[in-house]
Scaffold this motif. Sequence first.
Motif, PDB file in Angstrom:
ATOM      1  N   ASP A 133       0.811  -1.234   0.000  1.00  0.00           N
ATOM      2  CA  ASP A 133       0.000   0.000   0.000  1.00  0.00           C
ATOM      3  C   ASP A 133       0.841   1.280   0.000  1.00  0.00           C
ATOM      4  O   ASP A 133       0.373   2.326   0.430  1.00  0.00           O
ATOM      5  N   ILE A 134       2.070   1.224  -0.504  1.00  0.00           N
ATOM      6  CA  ILE A 134       2.953   2.392  -0.439  1.00  0.00           C
ATOM      7  C   ILE A 134       2.368   3.599  -1.168  1.00  0.00           C
ATOM      8  O   ILE A 134       2.449   4.717  -0.673  1.00  0.00           O
ATOM      9  N   ASP A 135       1.737   3.398  -2.325  1.00  0.00           N
ATOM     10  CA  ASP A 135       1.191   4.543  -3.068  1.00  0.00           C
ATOM     11  C   ASP A 135       0.078   5.226  -2.283  1.00  0.00           C
ATOM     12  O   ASP A 135      -0.012   6.459  -2.274  1.00  0.00           O
ATOM     13  N   MET A 136      -0.745   4.449  -1.601  1.00  0.00           N
ATOM     14  CA  MET A 136      -1.806   5.029  -0.773  1.00  0.00           C
ATOM     15  C   MET A 136      -1.200   5.850   0.366  1.00  0.00           C
ATOM     16  O   MET A 136      -1.651   6.951   0.666  1.00  0.00           O
ATOM     17  N   HIS A 137      -0.147   5.326   0.986  1.00  0.00           N
ATOM     18  CA  HIS A 137       0.487   6.042   2.093  1.00  0.00           C
ATOM     19  C   HIS A 137       1.185   7.310   1.608  1.00  0.00           C
ATOM     20  O   HIS A 137       1.184   8.327   2.309  1.00  0.00           O
ATOM     21  N   ILE A 138       1.750   7.264   0.412  1.00  0.00           N
ATOM     22  CA  ILE A 138       2.371   8.470  -0.153  1.00  0.00           C
ATOM     23  C   ILE A 138       1.297   9.531  -0.403  1.00  0.00           C
ATOM     24  O   ILE A 138       1.502  10.711  -0.108  1.00  0.00           O
ATOM     25  N   ALA A 139       0.141   9.133  -0.914  1.00  0.00           N
ATOM     26  CA  ALA A 139      -0.955  10.085  -1.149  1.00  0.00           C
ATOM     27  C   ALA A 139      -1.428  10.689   0.169  1.00  0.00           C
ATOM     28  O   ALA A 139      -1.696  11.897   0.251  1.00  0.00           O
ATOM     29  N   THR A 140      -1.503   9.865   1.213  1.00  0.00           N
ATOM     30  CA  THR A 140      -1.892  10.355   2.539  1.00  0.00           C
ATOM     31  C   THR A 140      -0.871  11.363   3.048  1.00  0.00           C
ATOM     32  O   THR A 140      -1.217  12.414   3.586  1.00  0.00           O
ATOM     33  N   ARG A 148       9.011  11.596  -5.503  1.00  0.00           N
ATOM     34  CA  ARG A 148       8.927  12.819  -6.317  1.00  0.00           C
ATOM     35  C   ARG A 148       7.952  12.628  -7.466  1.00  0.00           C
ATOM     36  O   ARG A 148       7.183  13.532  -7.791  1.00  0.00           O
ATOM     37  N   GLN A 149       7.941  11.436  -8.079  1.00  0.00           N
ATOM     38  CA  GLN A 149       6.990  11.159  -9.169  1.00  0.00           C
ATOM     39  C   GLN A 149       5.554  11.261  -8.673  1.00  0.00           C
ATOM     40  O   GLN A 149       4.641  11.499  -9.458  1.00  0.00           O
ATOM     41  N   ARG A 150       5.359  11.086  -7.377  1.00  0.00           N
ATOM     42  CA  ARG A 150       4.027  11.151  -6.784  1.00  0.00           C
ATOM     43  C   ARG A 150       3.775  12.481  -6.074  1.00  0.00           C
ATOM     44  O   ARG A 150       2.812  12.616  -5.332  1.00  0.00           O
ATOM     45  N   GLY A 151       4.671  13.448  -6.302  1.00  0.00           N
ATOM     46  CA  GLY A 151       4.436  14.807  -5.821  1.00  0.00           C
ATOM     47  C   GLY A 151       4.905  15.088  -4.403  1.00  0.00           C
ATOM     48  O   GLY A 151       4.474  16.065  -3.798  1.00  0.00           O
ATOM     49  N   VAL A 152       5.784  14.236  -3.852  1.00  0.00           N
ATOM     50  CA  VAL A 152       6.262  14.444  -2.494  1.00  0.00           C
ATOM     51  C   VAL A 152       7.788  14.549  -2.506  1.00  0.00           C
ATOM     52  O   VAL A 152       8.480  13.650  -2.971  1.00  0.00           O
ATOM     53  N   ALA A 153       8.296  15.676  -1.990  1.00  0.00           N
ATOM     54  CA  ALA A 153       9.750  15.847  -1.856  1.00  0.00           C
ATOM     55  C   ALA A 153      10.193  15.169  -0.568  1.00  0.00           C
ATOM     56  O   ALA A 153       9.580  15.334   0.481  1.00  0.00           O
ATOM     57  N   VAL A 154      11.280  14.411  -0.661  1.00  0.00           N
ATOM     58  CA  VAL A 154      11.803  13.666   0.484  1.00  0.00           C
ATOM     59  C   VAL A 154      13.215  14.126   0.794  1.00  0.00           C
ATOM     60  O   VAL A 154      14.040  14.267  -0.106  1.00  0.00           O
ATOM     61  N   THR A 155      13.468  14.370   2.078  1.00  0.00           N
ATOM     62  CA  THR A 155      14.836  14.594   2.550  1.00  0.00           C
ATOM     63  C   THR A 155      15.083  13.609   3.685  1.00  0.00           C
ATOM     64  O   THR A 155      14.162  12.970   4.190  1.00  0.00           O
ATOM     65  N   PHE A 156      16.343  13.517   4.082  1.00  0.00           N
ATOM     66  CA  PHE A 156      16.710  12.569   5.124  1.00  0.00           C
ATOM     67  C   PHE A 156      17.395  13.310   6.256  1.00  0.00           C
ATOM     68  O   PHE A 156      18.250  14.163   6.026  1.00  0.00           O
ATOM     69  N   SER A 157      17.013  12.968   7.474  1.00  0.00           N
ATOM     70  CA  SER A 157      17.631  13.585   8.636  1.00  0.00           C
ATOM     71  C   SER A 157      19.049  13.027   8.776  1.00  0.00           C
ATOM     72  O   SER A 157      19.325  11.910   8.364  1.00  0.00           O
ATOM     73  N   PRO A 158      19.952  13.814   9.350  1.00  0.00           N
ATOM     74  CA  PRO A 158      21.311  13.315   9.572  1.00  0.00           C
ATOM     75  C   PRO A 158      21.251  12.117  10.521  1.00  0.00           C
ATOM     76  O   PRO A 158      20.532  12.155  11.504  1.00  0.00           O
TER      77      PRO A 158
END
Length: 78
Positions: free
Chosen positions: A24-31, A67-77
């Motif tokens: 269900d990763i795509d659903m969680h990304i949309a959420t 990003r393809q699903r409209g969410v920018a991701v960064t990573f904490s140190p």
Amino acid sequence: MVGEPTVADAIERIYQSLQADNVDIDMHIATLKAALTRAGLKEAVFDPARLVQNNRSGRKLMQAYFRQRGVAVTFSPS
């Protein structure tokens, strides 16, 4: 807004999905995208230590997929 997941809730569900072979990763990304919008945030911050593939290629793949699903991701140190 009662009952709508927060950004932290959505990120936690994504960690769980990643651990469960992306169920269900795509659903969680949309959420997550909706939660970020409600919170007025531009990006989601993940802890790389909690990722299944905590290496450079795994992080880049995750960033590209989100990003393809409209969410920018960064990573904490870590």
